[in-house]
Structure formats: C-alpha cells, structure tokens
Design a protein around this motif. Structure first.
Motif, short mmCIF file in Angstrom:
data_model
loop_
_atom_site.label_atom_id
_atom_site.label_comp_id
_atom_site.label_asym_id
_atom_site.label_seq_id
_atom_site.Cartn_x
_atom_site.Cartn_y
_atom_site.Cartn_z
N ILE A 186 1.17 -1.17 0.23
CA ILE A 186 0.52 -0.21 0.11
C ILE A 186 1.05 1.13 -0.03
O ILE A 186 0.79 2.61 -0.45
CB ILE A 186 -0.83 0.11 1.14
N CYS A 187 1.62 0.84 0.85
CA CYS A 187 3.03 2.74 1.19
C CYS A 187 3.50 2.59 0.01
O CYS A 187 3.82 3.61 -0.41
CB CYS A 187 3.94 1.99 2.21
N SER A 188 4.09 1.71 -1.48
CA SER A 188 4.88 1.72 -2.21
C SER A 188 3.99 2.04 -3.55
O SER A 188 3.73 3.03 -4.24
CB SER A 188 5.18 0.16 -2.93
N ILE A 189 2.45 1.83 -3.38
CA ILE A 189 1.25 2.16 -4.36
C ILE A 189 1.34 4.31 -3.78
O ILE A 189 0.69 4.82 -4.84
CB ILE A 189 0.74 1.86 -4.53
N VAL A 190 1.35 4.47 -3.03
CA VAL A 190 0.70 5.70 -2.52
C VAL A 190 2.40 6.80 -2.63
O VAL A 190 1.47 7.63 -3.04
CB VAL A 190 0.34 5.69 -1.06
N ILE A 233 2.00 9.69 -5.28
CA ILE A 233 2.08 11.18 -5.16
C ILE A 233 2.71 12.06 -5.48
O ILE A 233 2.59 13.30 -6.21
CB ILE A 233 3.33 10.76 -3.40
N TYR A 234 3.80 10.98 -6.43
CA TYR A 234 5.13 11.65 -7.47
C TYR A 234 3.92 11.56 -8.40
O TYR A 234 4.16 12.89 -9.30
CB TYR A 234 6.03 10.23 -7.42
N ILE A 255 14.02 9.08 -13.82
CA ILE A 255 13.27 8.33 -12.85
C ILE A 255 12.55 7.46 -13.85
O ILE A 255 11.56 7.63 -14.42
CB ILE A 255 12.34 8.37 -12.37
N ASN A 256 12.95 6.03 -13.66
CA ASN A 256 11.78 5.19 -14.22
C ASN A 256 10.70 4.50 -13.44
O ASN A 256 10.48 5.22 -12.28
CB ASN A 256 12.70 3.33 -14.38
N ASN A 257 9.49 4.98 -13.91
CA ASN A 257 8.58 4.47 -13.30
C ASN A 257 8.71 3.47 -12.41
O ASN A 257 7.42 3.77 -10.99
CB ASN A 257 7.12 4.12 -14.62
N ASP A 258 9.22 2.27 -12.19
CA ASP A 258 9.69 1.71 -11.72
C ASP A 258 9.73 1.72 -9.96
O ASP A 258 9.33 1.71 -8.84
CB ASP A 258 10.03 0.02 -11.31
N GLU A 259 11.06 2.83 -10.44
CA GLU A 259 11.13 3.71 -9.45
C GLU A 259 10.21 4.57 -8.12
O GLU A 259 10.71 4.81 -7.15
CB GLU A 259 12.48 4.80 -9.67
N THR A 260 8.92 5.51 -9.14
CA THR A 260 7.99 5.78 -7.90
C THR A 260 7.52 4.71 -6.66
O THR A 260 6.66 5.73 -6.09
CB THR A 260 7.19 6.33 -9.26
N PHE A 261 8.16 3.78 -7.33
CA PHE A 261 6.54 2.53 -5.96
C PHE A 261 8.23 2.29 -5.12
O PHE A 261 7.47 1.52 -4.23
CB PHE A 261 7.23 1.29 -6.94
#
Length: 159
Positions: A46-50, A54-55, A75-81
C-alpha cells in the motif's frame, strides 16, 4: 458544469469525498505502518502505491502550475513505487500520509484558482493534449490505484 468543476469533483472524490467508491483518505485512515508496508506476491505494498500516486500527482501539479510539460526522464516509473527506510516507522508513514493529503489539497486549490481557459490550452510537448484531459486522466490513474490499495487492504486484513 465546467471543466474546472468536474476536475475538482474528480480530485475530491479520489481523496476524501464518498461517492462511487471509498476515498483514499478513508481507506488509509486506520491502516497501521505494518499493514502499509506489507508486500503482496508481486512485491507491491500500500505504501509503495501511495508513493507512486504522490509522485505523479506532484509532477503533474508542478507542470500544471508552470503551464508547460517538462519531462523528467531521470526516473524509471518502477522507482516511483520505492519505499524509503523511514516509511517502515510510524513517523515516516505519517509524513507520507501528510504529503499525500497536501498534494490533493494543492490540486483542489490550484484548480479552484485556475481560469477555465487554461484548462482548454493544449500541451504541444504532450501529444497536444488539453490540460483538462490530462488532469482528468490523472484522476482515472488515481482511481485505478485506489482500487488496488483497497484490495490490498482487504487481503492483508483477511490473513
């Protein structure tokens, strides 16, 4: 109805207005930090999706306020998690929730103060899309991830 009123309604529905689905603020209200960082079999939490929500909301808000699309290819989209170490503690999780509330609140404020004509301007660097469409799609993106968060919360609480 105006683009502005529809976008404000969408942003509000995603974060704190009970309408067609439970808003994100309500879903997260009673979540413990342990639950927030619990990963499913796909290594999502949940925190990674939040963090991802946010990003992208912060990036598009910056772009909207600037009135232009500036790509951030660093930044790679995967890094936003990704999670930060402090998010495994109550203080870090609470700061994440504050940042989440702030970005949704800032979106509402900016939209309320925006002239309707800005929403119909095209973004040449972004497929010539109009701002209203981009912000509307951001709300769809938010709703998609809110559904994921709700499902993860239910799965965590069943265990």
């Amino acid at each position: 109805m105006t683009y502005k009123s529809i976008l404000i309604d969408q942003i509000t529905a995603c974060y704190n207005d009970k309408s067609w689905f439970i808003p994100l603020a309500d879903i997260l209200a009673d979540l413990t930090v342990s639950e927030a960082v619990t990963e499913n079999e796909n290594k999502q939490s949940i925190c990674s999706i939040v963090n991802h929500i946010i990003y992208w909301n912060e990036r598009w808000l910056e772009r909207f306020k600037a009135g232009e699309f500036v790509s951030n290819n660093t930044i790679n989209n995967d890094e936003t998690f990704s999670l930060t170490p402090d998010q495994f503690e109550d203080l870090g999780w609470n700061e994440t929730l504050i940042r989440l509330e702030k970005v949704f609140s800032n979106w509402r404020t900016v939209l309320e103060e925006t002239d309707e004509s800005k929403l119909t301007r095209q973004i040449p660097e972004y497929y010539n899309a109009q701002w209203w469409g981009v912000v509307s799609n951001l709300s769809i993106h938010n709703a998609y991830h809110i559904g994921q968060i709700m499902l993860l919360k239910k799965l965590i609480r069943v265990k």
